[in-house]
Design an enzyme around this catalytic site. Sequence first.
Site, PDB file in Angstrom:
ATOM      1  N   SER A   1      16.229 -52.311  70.993  1.00 48.29           N
ATOM      2  CA  SER A   1      15.017 -52.230  70.163  1.00 48.29           C
ATOM      3  C   SER A   1      14.155 -51.063  70.636  1.00 48.29           C
ATOM      4  CB  SER A   1      14.221 -53.537  70.267  1.00 48.29           C
ATOM      5  OG  SER A   1      13.625 -53.625  71.552  1.00 48.29           O
TER       6      SER A   1
ATOM      7  N   ASP B   1      18.036 -51.523  66.951  1.00 48.67           N
ATOM      8  CA  ASP B   1      17.526 -52.721  66.266  1.00 48.67           C
ATOM      9  C   ASP B   1      16.115 -52.441  65.725  1.00 48.67           C
ATOM     10  OD1 ASP B   1      17.524 -55.421  65.506  1.00 48.67           O
ATOM     11  OD2 ASP B   1      16.640 -56.075  67.403  1.00 48.67           O
TER      12      ASP B   1
ATOM     13  N   HIS C   1      11.920 -64.397  63.622  1.00 49.43           N
ATOM     14  CA  HIS C   1      12.137 -64.001  65.010  1.00 49.43           C
ATOM     15  C   HIS C   1      11.402 -64.950  65.964  1.00 49.43           C
ATOM     16  CE1 HIS C   1      12.931 -59.974  63.037  1.00 49.43           C
ATOM     17  NE2 HIS C   1      14.030 -60.195  63.741  1.00 49.43           N
TER      18      HIS C   1
HETATM   19  P1  13P Z   1      15.862 -64.115  67.569  1.00 49.49           P
HETATM   20  O1  13P Z   1      14.419 -63.946  67.911  1.00 49.49           O
HETATM   21  O2  13P Z   1      16.097 -65.337  66.769  1.00 49.49           O
HETATM   22  O3  13P Z   1      16.742 -64.064  68.765  1.00 49.49           O
HETATM   23  O4  13P Z   1      16.269 -62.880  66.614  1.00 49.49           O
HETATM   24  C1  13P Z   1      16.635 -61.650  67.168  1.00 49.49           C
HETATM   25  C2  13P Z   1      16.739 -60.571  66.148  1.00 49.49           C
HETATM   26  O5  13P Z   1      16.771 -60.784  64.961  1.00 49.49           O
HETATM   27  C3  13P Z   1      16.830 -59.197  66.663  1.00 49.49           C
HETATM   28  O6  13P Z   1      16.832 -58.250  65.637  1.00 49.49           O
HETATM   29  O1  G3H Z   2      13.793 -58.577  66.499  1.00 51.43           O
HETATM   30  C1  G3H Z   2      13.335 -58.231  67.572  1.00 51.43           C
HETATM   31  C2  G3H Z   2      14.145 -58.361  68.789  1.00 51.43           C
HETATM   32  O2  G3H Z   2      14.132 -59.688  69.253  1.00 51.43           O
HETATM   33  C3  G3H Z   2      13.708 -57.371  69.824  1.00 51.43           C
HETATM   34  O3  G3H Z   2      12.493 -57.742  70.398  1.00 51.43           O
HETATM   35  O4  G3H Z   2      11.117 -55.695  70.037  1.00 51.43           O
HETATM   36  O5  G3H Z   2      10.531 -57.380  71.813  1.00 51.43           O
HETATM   37  O6  G3H Z   2      12.514 -55.878  72.094  1.00 51.43           O
HETATM   38  P1  G3H Z   2      11.602 -56.606  71.125  1.00 51.43           P
HETATM   39 ZN    ZN Z   3      15.645 -58.868  63.955  1.00 50.06          ZN
END
Ligand code: 13P
Ligand code: G3H
Ligand code: ZN
Length: 314
Positions: free
Chosen positions: A48, A81, A179
């Site tokens: 991410s 991501d 999420h």
């Molecule tokens: P979760 O928060 O359910 O683990 O989802 C992760 C996600 O969608 C990352 O892009």
């Molecule tokens: O969808 C988000 C992922 O769980 C990544 O989370 O942006 O805190 O790294 P983050």
């Molecule tokens: Zn996501």
Amino acid sequence: MIVTTKKLFEAAYGKYAIGAYNINNLEQTMGLFRGCLDSQAPFIIQISKGARAYTHKTMLEGLIRAADQVFPQAIFAVHLDHGDEETCYDCIASGFYSSVMIDASHEPFDENIAIVKRVVDAAHAKNIVVEAELGQLGGVEEHVKVDEANAKLTDPTQAKECVERTGVDSLACAIGTSHGAFKFSGSQGLHFEVLEDIQKRLPGFPLVMHGSSSVPQDEVERINAAGGNLKGAKGVDEEQFKGAALLGVTKVNIDTDGRLVWTRVHREHFRDHPENFDLRPVGKIFMAEYAKFIAHKNEKLGSAGQLEIVRKMM
Ligand code: 13P
Ligand code: G3H
Ligand code: ZN
């Protein structure tokens, strides 16, 4: 071996889903590779924007390159991501990522399409594949009136139009997940009928399910018993993964559950060993527990045992 998600999706479509796991550090990286090899599964490493900023984007690349050497049997994609346009271009230019997600789902439809198209053109010129998102995750809960809930779900007509107008390679669909660790106030409200409708309009096209952590209740209880405060945390039933795979979901995103493993291991360790101040003993426990967790998820996704079949397809 780093591959594109396109190859992994070709192997998986309609049969199983590939686990897409977020990493931030060395211990997660080790646990992820070990767990995927223990379960003989291909996988997707997700990075991410926050993970890139946590230490340095080059540190994560270095970790993954090293893991590729330490575990030469592994087959995986490296994926950005929830990227914005600027981060997508940075990852495309790096030459390291095999896949990027452009998340412009908060924009009006036509603007989302325009952004996705620009990213697709830049990525495809370098043989990098792109995931887009339509609809919005989060806040879709059982107690919300159906009309309101549906307003946030992916519109199947728009899904087809988005794919046709942009040439995007996969699509994240909002079907009621969100999420984090607090997904549902009552029983889970997943909208598989949306997937079904999209699959009819886009047969063979890979779909992605975000927000797919299951937030295991035993994990939550252990965290709370060791001083945590995660009351009411709730996730997606992992028994639903295979059903989703049959409807075209080829990528299932899981991050929160891994964070819960980290929290449980560290809380219990320091509760039970207040004299400890060494990071390695607890780090070793975490890597082993994380590997176990990943192998378990791959079993539930159906990707376990697929590694050699995928290798032959490459
Ligand atoms: P979760 O928060 O359910 O683990 O989802 C992760 C996600 O969608 C990352 O892009
Ligand atoms: O969808 C988000 C992922 O769980 C990544 O989370 O942006 O805190 O790294 P983050
Ligand atoms: Zn996501």
